[in-house]
Motif scaffolding. Sequence first.
Motif, short mmCIF file in Angstrom:
data_model
loop_
_atom_site.label_atom_id
_atom_site.label_comp_id
_atom_site.label_asym_id
_atom_site.label_seq_id
_atom_site.Cartn_x
_atom_site.Cartn_y
_atom_site.Cartn_z
N LEU A 55 6.63 -7.70 1.35
CA LEU A 55 6.69 -7.91 -0.10
C LEU A 55 5.68 -8.92 -0.62
CD1 LEU A 55 10.49 -7.75 -0.96
CD2 LEU A 55 8.84 -5.92 -0.50
N THR A 56 5.00 -9.67 0.27
CA THR A 56 4.03 -10.64 -0.24
C THR A 56 2.70 -10.59 0.51
OG1 THR A 56 4.62 -12.51 1.21
CG2 THR A 56 5.95 -12.20 -0.78
N GLU A 57 2.50 -9.62 1.39
CA GLU A 57 1.25 -9.46 2.10
C GLU A 57 0.87 -7.99 2.12
OE1 GLU A 57 1.40 -11.31 5.96
OE2 GLU A 57 2.46 -13.06 5.19
N ASP A 58 -0.44 -7.73 2.12
CA ASP A 58 -0.94 -6.37 2.06
C ASP A 58 -2.03 -6.18 3.10
OD1 ASP A 58 -1.60 -3.80 1.31
OD2 ASP A 58 -2.54 -4.36 -0.60
N VAL A 59 -1.82 -5.22 4.01
CA VAL A 59 -2.83 -4.91 5.02
C VAL A 59 -3.68 -3.71 4.62
CG1 VAL A 59 -1.48 -5.90 6.90
CG2 VAL A 59 -1.20 -3.47 6.33
N GLY A 60 -3.49 -3.22 3.40
CA GLY A 60 -4.22 -2.05 2.94
C GLY A 60 -5.62 -2.38 2.44
N PRO A 61 -6.28 -1.39 1.86
CA PRO A 61 -7.65 -1.60 1.35
C PRO A 61 -7.64 -2.58 0.18
CG PRO A 61 -6.79 0.53 0.63
CD PRO A 61 -5.81 -0.01 1.63
N PRO A 62 -8.82 -3.11 -0.18
CA PRO A 62 -8.88 -4.07 -1.29
C PRO A 62 -8.21 -3.54 -2.55
CG PRO A 62 -10.99 -3.97 -0.15
CD PRO A 62 -10.14 -2.87 0.43
N ALA A 63 -7.48 -4.42 -3.22
CA ALA A 63 -6.76 -4.03 -4.43
C ALA A 63 -6.66 -5.24 -5.35
CB ALA A 63 -5.37 -3.51 -4.08
N GLU A 64 -6.44 -4.98 -6.63
CA GLU A 64 -6.49 -6.03 -7.63
C GLU A 64 -5.36 -7.05 -7.51
OE1 GLU A 64 -6.35 -4.02 -11.34
OE2 GLU A 64 -4.53 -2.89 -10.86
N TRP A 65 -4.29 -6.70 -6.80
CA TRP A 65 -3.17 -7.64 -6.67
C TRP A 65 -3.35 -8.60 -5.49
CZ3 TRP A 65 -2.09 -2.21 -6.55
CH2 TRP A 65 -2.11 -1.65 -5.27
N GLN A 66 -4.40 -8.43 -4.70
CA GLN A 66 -4.57 -9.27 -3.52
C GLN A 66 -5.20 -10.62 -3.85
OE1 GLN A 66 -6.95 -6.89 -0.89
NE2 GLN A 66 -5.30 -5.46 -0.39
N ARG A 67 -4.74 -11.65 -3.16
CA ARG A 67 -5.39 -12.95 -3.21
C ARG A 67 -6.55 -12.98 -2.21
NH1 ARG A 67 -1.90 -16.87 -5.65
NH2 ARG A 67 0.22 -16.06 -5.99
N ASP A 68 -7.35 -14.01 -2.29
CA ASP A 68 -8.47 -14.13 -1.35
C ASP A 68 -8.01 -14.52 0.06
OD1 ASP A 68 -10.29 -13.49 -3.32
OD2 ASP A 68 -10.61 -15.58 -3.90
N ASP A 69 -6.92 -15.26 0.14
CA ASP A 69 -6.47 -15.78 1.43
C ASP A 69 -5.75 -14.72 2.25
OD1 ASP A 69 -7.48 -18.26 0.77
OD2 ASP A 69 -5.58 -18.97 -0.07
N ARG A 70 -5.84 -14.88 3.57
CA ARG A 70 -5.19 -13.95 4.51
C ARG A 70 -4.17 -14.70 5.36
NH1 ARG A 70 -7.71 -8.98 5.48
NH2 ARG A 70 -9.79 -8.74 4.58
N ASN A 71 -3.21 -13.96 5.88
CA ASN A 71 -2.32 -14.48 6.90
C ASN A 71 -3.12 -14.66 8.18
OD1 ASN A 71 -0.53 -14.53 9.20
ND2 ASN A 71 1.10 -13.76 7.89
N PRO A 72 -3.24 -15.88 8.71
CA PRO A 72 -4.09 -16.08 9.89
C PRO A 72 -3.56 -15.40 11.14
CG PRO A 72 -2.85 -18.07 9.38
CD PRO A 72 -2.62 -17.13 8.25
#
Length: 238
Positions: A55-72
Motif C-alpha cells: 500500500l505504500t511502495e510500488d515496484v512497477g514502472p515509473p508513475a506519477e504517484w511515486q516518490r524519488d526514494d526507494r526501499n533500500p
Amino acid sequence: MNHQRGEPIAFYYGTNQVDRLAAFGRVVLQGDAYSEQDIASLVVRGVRPLCYLSLTEDVGPPAEWQRDDRNPDWGGRFIHVGHPGWSEHVLNQARAMRRLGYRGFFLDTLNIELTYPDDLPHLLTLIAAIRELSYPDYLLANRGFGLLPQIADLVDGVLFESFTSRWVEGGYAPWPPDVLDVHARYAEMLLGLDVEVFALDYADTPRLAEYARERAARFGMPCFVSIRDLSIVPAQDS
C-alpha cells in the motif's frame, strides 16, 4: 468463515506447492503466482487464499504517484499514498485478484509513521476503500502500529512480522531484549483489540524457529517461521 486446519496461516511467495499449502487455514500468496485453477483448488480444500498488496511502495514502472526514494531492501519506490491515481491502481489490483478467486488481502508496507507520517490518514482511507470493495473477504494488516487503534475497525487480523527474530547480515538472530520488550507491549495492545493476531518470524535453525514459536505462543499468537524471501513451505507433520 474461520477455517481451522493443521496450521492457521502460511506466507509463501514462490510458485507451485498447492498440496503443501492445503495444510493451512489461510495462505498469503503473490497475486499472479497462481492460476485461477490453483486458487480454486485451495478454496475447495477449505483454504482461504489471501493476495499480497503493497500500500505504500510500488515496484512497477515509473508513475506519477511515486516518490524519488526507494526501499533500500527491496527496491520499490515509496508512494504519495494520497494520490488518487495510486488509490485507483491498488483498487484495480484488488478487483483483478478477487476475480481470480482470492478470498482476501494481506496489506503490507503500512509502517510509514516515521518516514511519511502525513500520509497516515490517506493510508487509513485507502484501507477503508479496500474494505468496502472486498467485504466480506478477510483483510490481514502487517503491523501498521502507527494506525492503531483505528485500523482494528477496518481489518480482520494483524500480523506481527518479525516479532521475535529477524534476518541480519549473513543470517538470522533474535531481537535484543529491549526490542523484545517493546514488541511484547505492542502484542499486548493488539491482543486487546477485536482482531486476530498472528506472528511471522525468520530463522534458519530449528532452535531459533522453536524459540520464535514458543515466544509467540505465550502471547496466544500462531507463528509461521520462514526465511527472508518467504520461498519455502515447511513440511507439516502428518
